[in-house]
Design an enzyme around this catalytic site. Structure first.
Site, short mmCIF file in Angstrom:
data_model
loop_
_atom_site.label_atom_id
_atom_site.label_comp_id
_atom_site.label_asym_id
_atom_site.label_seq_id
_atom_site.Cartn_x
_atom_site.Cartn_y
_atom_site.Cartn_z
N LYS A 1 33.30 32.26 -3.06
CA LYS A 1 33.52 33.93 -3.07
C LYS A 1 34.62 34.16 -3.22
CE LYS A 1 28.91 35.61 -1.47
NZ LYS A 1 28.00 34.15 -1.30
N GLU B 1 28.79 45.68 -1.38
CA GLU B 1 27.95 45.66 -0.88
C GLU B 1 28.18 44.30 -0.02
OE1 GLU B 1 28.98 44.76 -3.63
OE2 GLU B 1 27.02 42.70 -3.89
N SER C 1 29.03 24.70 -2.90
CA SER C 1 29.58 26.10 -2.95
C SER C 1 30.28 26.75 -1.35
CB SER C 1 28.18 26.89 -3.32
OG SER C 1 27.15 26.85 -2.48
#
Ligand SMILES: *Cc1c(COP(=O)(O)O)cnc(C)c1O
Length: 387
Positions: free
Chosen positions: A90, A112, A371
């Site tokens: 991320k 968000e 990830s």
């Protein structure tokens, strides 16, 4: 990607932007600014600087020797996004968008968050880039993820609980867009996955494509050839699109996205509109977005990025669904064979790979995009296995 496609923001029939005119103006301006900087050498040099010095890139493409032997088929490599600062892919997108925000003169960043992972990554980078940070989070989610709320506050962010609607991710996204329309002059909305109205899916893909830019160079260095398959988990689709991007024009490389069988957007979704863009979406009998349930908080979303929707329809990528049981087995197996505790999200990719690898030849190669790391999930897995 061709600049005409970037401008249009369409992937076949998917993507686009279906928002009120006030918001459309703000998004048009954002799209222009992104186009201006995405090929700017100075901007890219700055992105590379922070990728190296702050995120810790490039991260390794690790040969999983024991796992390969145990599965008994294709050679398995792991792309180690789990080793990035804050523990997942991320941060790649967050750093890219914050650098764009700085160029655009923004002083304030809003985002968000659902379970809190994107909120924490955003709060982290805002602290480092000295930006005011406001995170919108569903009220229900703030109760369930109290520790992540504290993390964001510790990093100096303000967390705003959204009680409207069901108090979940969708409501937080609506509030963030409302804030953006009010404050667009000094505020940048940093969206967390390859979803939403144009230009977000294109912009997020651009920053996440550093994953496959590296893995392609690394596999050629190690093996002298391309992999036979690249496998990644899909929530909104950002780590997968980043892991696929540089193989898109290599037809010999299979691209495989894996989702939870309780949120099977790509395997069972139909074309529809969600949160201001067109994509494959899971609808209930009344035609409303269907609530989804996943043990991996990052995969709990009834829609998916427009580019994945198109890749599914065109057949360029394949998508599969795995069960919670399979995910938990894969989570434990990687921990025990390689000494790497994977995120539950990433364990979806592993769960599918362990079914595929044995059917492949020993001279074949697969890359699994890891990830994120699993520290955040250990308590939850403890409850599921021992509770
Ligand atoms: C958020 C998250 C995901 C899912 O998001 P995508 O946009 O589909 O990549 C996957 N893995 C981890 C570790 C995450 O934190």
């Amino acid at each position: 990607m061709a600049n005409e496609q970037v401008k249009a923001g369409y992937f076949g029939e998917f993507g686009g932007s279906f928002v009120p005119p006030e918001l459309q103006e703000v998004l048009d301006y954002l799209g222009e600014q992104f186009l201006k900087y995405k090929d700017d050498p100075e901007f890219n040099e700055e992105f590379r600087y922070y990728a190296r010095e702050y995120i810790g890139r490039e991260n390794p493409l690790t040969y999983a020797r024991q796992l390969t032997a145990k599965w008994g088929g294709a050679k398995v490599y792991l792309k180690r996004e789990d080793l990035n600062h804050t523990g997942s892919h991320k941060i790649n997108n967050v750093v890219g968008q914050i650098l764009l925000a700085k160029r655009m003169g923004a002083k304030r960043v809003i985002a968000e968050t659902g379970a809190g992972q994107h909120g924490v990554a955003t709060a982290t980078a805002c602290a480092m880039f000295n930006m005011e940070c406001v995170i919108y989070m569903g009220a229900e989610d703030t109760r369930r993820q109290a520790l992540n709320v504290f993390r964001m506050e510790l990093l100096g962010a303000k967390v705003v609980p959204v009680a409207k609607g069901q108090g979940r991710l969708k409501d937080a996204v609506d509030e963030a867009f409302a804030d953006l329309v009010q404050n667009y002059k000094h505020t940048f909305y940093l969206l967390g996955s390859a979803v939403g109205p144009h230009p977000f899916p294109t912009m997020v893909r651009h920053f996440q494509s550093i994953i496959s830019e590296e893995s392609k160079r690394q596999i050629i260095e190690k093996e002298g050839r391309l992999p036979d398959a690249v496998i990644a988990c899909v929530g909104g689709g950002s780590n997968a699109i980043g892991a696929f991007a540089h193989y898109m024009d290599e037809p010999s490389v299979r691209l495989i996205g894996v989702e939870p069988d309780k949120a099977p957007t790509l395997t069972q979704g139909v074309p529809g509109e969600l949160h201001g863009f067109r994509c494959l979406v899971l609808l209930d009998e009344q035609g409303n977005p269907q609530p989804t349930y996943s043990i991996a908080p990052g995969l709990d979303y009834p829609g998916v990025g427009p580019e994945h929707s198109q890749l599914k329809l065109s057949g360029r990528a394949e998508y599969a669904a795995v069960s919670n049981e399979e995910v938990l087995e894969a989570f434990q197996e990687l921990s025990q064979t390689e000494g790497i505790i994977p995120a539950l999200e990433s364990s979806h990719a592993l769960a599918y790979a362990r079914k595929l690898a044995p059917s492949m030849g020993k001279d074949q190669i697969i890359i699994i995009n890891l990830s994120g790391r699993g520290d955040k999930d250990v308590e939850e897995v403890f409850r599921m296995l021992r509770g």
